[in-house]
Design a protein around this motif. Structure first.
Motif, PDB file in Angstrom:
ATOM      1  N   MET A  11      42.043  50.867  20.537  1.00 60.01           N
ATOM      2  CA  MET A  11      41.195  49.740  20.178  1.00 60.01           C
ATOM      3  C   MET A  11      41.249  48.656  21.257  1.00 60.01           C
ATOM      4  SD  MET A  11      41.330  47.192  16.869  1.00 60.01           S
ATOM      5  CE  MET A  11      42.727  46.267  17.482  1.00 60.01           C
ATOM      6  N   VAL A  12      42.446  48.331  21.718  1.00 58.15           N
ATOM      7  CA  VAL A  12      42.589  47.319  22.775  1.00 58.15           C
ATOM      8  C   VAL A  12      41.948  47.817  24.069  1.00 58.15           C
ATOM      9  CG1 VAL A  12      44.256  46.106  24.240  1.00 58.15           C
ATOM     10  CG2 VAL A  12      44.623  46.238  21.772  1.00 58.15           C
ATOM     11  N   LYS A  13      42.150  49.078  24.381  1.00 58.04           N
ATOM     12  CA  LYS A  13      41.528  49.673  25.567  1.00 58.04           C
ATOM     13  C   LYS A  13      40.015  49.477  25.532  1.00 58.04           C
ATOM     14  CE  LYS A  13      40.261  54.058  27.529  1.00 58.04           C
ATOM     15  NZ  LYS A  13      39.367  55.022  27.067  1.00 58.04           N
ATOM     16  N   MET A  14      39.390  49.823  24.407  1.00 58.14           N
ATOM     17  CA  MET A  14      37.940  49.717  24.276  1.00 58.14           C
ATOM     18  C   MET A  14      37.474  48.263  24.354  1.00 58.14           C
ATOM     19  SD  MET A  14      37.065  52.793  24.285  1.00 58.14           S
ATOM     20  CE  MET A  14      35.322  52.580  24.025  1.00 58.14           C
ATOM     21  N   GLN A  15      38.212  47.355  23.719  1.00 61.03           N
ATOM     22  CA  GLN A  15      37.836  45.938  23.761  1.00 61.03           C
ATOM     23  C   GLN A  15      37.880  45.408  25.192  1.00 61.03           C
ATOM     24  OE1 GLN A  15      40.571  44.173  20.963  1.00 61.03           O
ATOM     25  NE2 GLN A  15      39.110  44.352  19.278  1.00 61.03           N
ATOM     26  N   LEU A  16      38.910  45.783  25.930  1.00 59.08           N
ATOM     27  CA  LEU A  16      39.022  45.333  27.314  1.00 59.08           C
ATOM     28  C   LEU A  16      37.912  45.931  28.180  1.00 59.08           C
ATOM     29  CD1 LEU A  16      42.888  45.495  27.786  1.00 59.08           C
ATOM     30  CD2 LEU A  16      41.468  43.436  27.852  1.00 59.08           C
ATOM     31  N   GLN A  17      37.664  47.219  28.021  1.00 61.11           N
ATOM     32  CA  GLN A  17      36.627  47.865  28.826  1.00 61.11           C
ATOM     33  C   GLN A  17      35.237  47.338  28.484  1.00 61.11           C
ATOM     34  OE1 GLN A  17      37.423  52.037  28.108  1.00 61.11           O
ATOM     35  NE2 GLN A  17      38.639  52.202  29.976  1.00 61.11           N
ATOM     36  N   ASP A  18      34.946  47.146  27.208  1.00 57.70           N
ATOM     37  CA  ASP A  18      33.623  46.693  26.783  1.00 57.70           C
ATOM     38  C   ASP A  18      33.336  45.250  27.201  1.00 57.70           C
ATOM     39  OD1 ASP A  18      33.228  49.176  25.662  1.00 57.70           O
ATOM     40  OD2 ASP A  18      33.570  48.506  23.593  1.00 57.70           O
ATOM     41  N   ASN A  19      34.400  44.458  27.382  1.00 59.20           N
ATOM     42  CA  ASN A  19      34.228  43.038  27.707  1.00 59.20           C
ATOM     43  C   ASN A  19      34.841  42.690  29.058  1.00 59.20           C
ATOM     44  OD1 ASN A  19      33.042  42.108  25.073  1.00 59.20           O
ATOM     45  ND2 ASN A  19      34.940  43.030  24.350  1.00 59.20           N
ATOM     46  N   TRP A  20      34.922  43.667  29.953  1.00 60.08           N
ATOM     47  CA  TRP A  20      35.624  43.479  31.221  1.00 60.08           C
ATOM     48  C   TRP A  20      35.096  42.285  32.012  1.00 60.08           C
ATOM     49  CZ3 TRP A  20      40.116  44.972  32.740  1.00 60.08           C
ATOM     50  CH2 TRP A  20      40.466  44.846  34.075  1.00 60.08           C
ATOM     51  N   ASP A  21      33.787  42.130  32.093  1.00 64.61           N
ATOM     52  CA  ASP A  21      33.223  41.036  32.883  1.00 64.61           C
ATOM     53  C   ASP A  21      33.503  39.661  32.278  1.00 64.61           C
ATOM     54  OD1 ASP A  21      32.266  42.706  34.872  1.00 64.61           O
ATOM     55  OD2 ASP A  21      30.336  42.981  33.881  1.00 64.61           O
ATOM     56  N   GLU A  22      33.777  39.601  30.986  1.00 62.53           N
ATOM     57  CA  GLU A  22      34.159  38.337  30.360  1.00 62.53           C
ATOM     58  C   GLU A  22      35.606  37.982  30.686  1.00 62.53           C
ATOM     59  OE1 GLU A  22      33.338  37.734  26.186  1.00 62.53           O
ATOM     60  OE2 GLU A  22      31.636  39.101  26.318  1.00 62.53           O
ATOM     61  N   PHE A  23      36.469  38.984  30.752  1.00 64.20           N
ATOM     62  CA  PHE A  23      37.892  38.753  31.007  1.00 64.20           C
ATOM     63  C   PHE A  23      38.188  38.518  32.487  1.00 64.20           C
ATOM     64  CE2 PHE A  23      38.243  41.488  27.107  1.00 64.20           C
ATOM     65  CZ  PHE A  23      38.649  40.476  26.268  1.00 64.20           C
ATOM     66  N   VAL A  24      37.477  39.214  33.348  1.00 63.58           N
ATOM     67  CA  VAL A  24      37.736  39.119  34.786  1.00 63.58           C
ATOM     68  C   VAL A  24      36.615  38.311  35.421  1.00 63.58           C
ATOM     69  CG1 VAL A  24      38.100  40.404  36.922  1.00 63.58           C
ATOM     70  CG2 VAL A  24      38.878  41.356  34.748  1.00 63.58           C
ATOM     71  N   LYS A  25      36.883  37.037  35.614  1.00 56.78           N
ATOM     72  CA  LYS A  25      35.879  36.130  36.175  1.00 56.78           C
ATOM     73  C   LYS A  25      35.934  36.111  37.695  1.00 56.78           C
ATOM     74  CE  LYS A  25      34.504  34.428  32.213  1.00 56.78           C
ATOM     75  NZ  LYS A  25      33.249  34.741  31.645  1.00 56.78           N
ATOM     76  N   GLU A  26      37.124  36.302  38.243  1.00 54.16           N
ATOM     77  CA  GLU A  26      37.297  36.195  39.682  1.00 54.16           C
ATOM     78  C   GLU A  26      38.396  37.151  40.124  1.00 54.16           C
ATOM     79  OE1 GLU A  26      38.039  32.630  42.890  1.00 54.16           O
ATOM     80  OE2 GLU A  26      38.934  32.435  40.914  1.00 54.16           O
ATOM     81  N   ARG A  27      38.210  37.759  41.270  1.00 57.94           N
ATOM     82  CA  ARG A  27      39.239  38.613  41.855  1.00 57.94           C
ATOM     83  C   ARG A  27      39.678  37.987  43.167  1.00 57.94           C
ATOM     84  NH1 ARG A  27      37.177  44.808  40.974  1.00 57.94           N
ATOM     85  NH2 ARG A  27      36.635  44.545  38.805  1.00 57.94           N
ATOM     86  N   ILE A  28      40.959  37.823  43.304  1.00 59.40           N
ATOM     87  CA  ILE A  28      41.523  37.272  44.530  1.00 59.40           C
ATOM     88  C   ILE A  28      42.457  38.318  45.114  1.00 59.40           C
ATOM     89  CG2 ILE A  28      42.972  35.466  45.515  1.00 59.40           C
ATOM     90  CD1 ILE A  28      42.021  33.667  43.203  1.00 59.40           C
TER      91      ILE A  28
END
Length: 85
Positions: A49-66
């Motif tokens: 469930m957590v895996k799917m939530q993270l994958q489905d909302n990846w662009d919301e969680f990861v705003k910037e990559r440094i």
């Protein structure tokens, strides 16, 4: 992460083994690997469930990559421009 030989140690097999020592019924799910073609960061979840939530909302969680680079030796000062993605 995947190996041709099922007995070969991978990041997934090592994390899974570590978690199963603490809880034999626990499974590990691969969420994401950053920088697929290089050594990068792996993200695992302990539930599907957590895996799917993270994958489905990846662009919301990861705003910037440094990215940080560690270099050994002498480096000439030079600006590098590259599109990573």
């Amino acid at each position: 992460m995947a190996a041709k030989d099922k007995n070969e140690k991978t990041a997934f097999s090592e994390v899974s083994s570590y978690v199963k020592k603490q809880n034999p019924g626990q499974r590990i799910f691969i969420v994401h690997r950053l920088d697929r073609d290089t050594s990068g960061v792996l993200l695992f979840a302990k539930s599907e469930m957590v895996k799917m939530q993270l994958q489905d909302n990846w662009d919301e969680f990861v705003k910037e990559r440094i990215y940080t680079t560690l270099v050994q030796g002498n480096v000439k000062k030079k600006k590098i421009r590259s599109s990573l993605g």
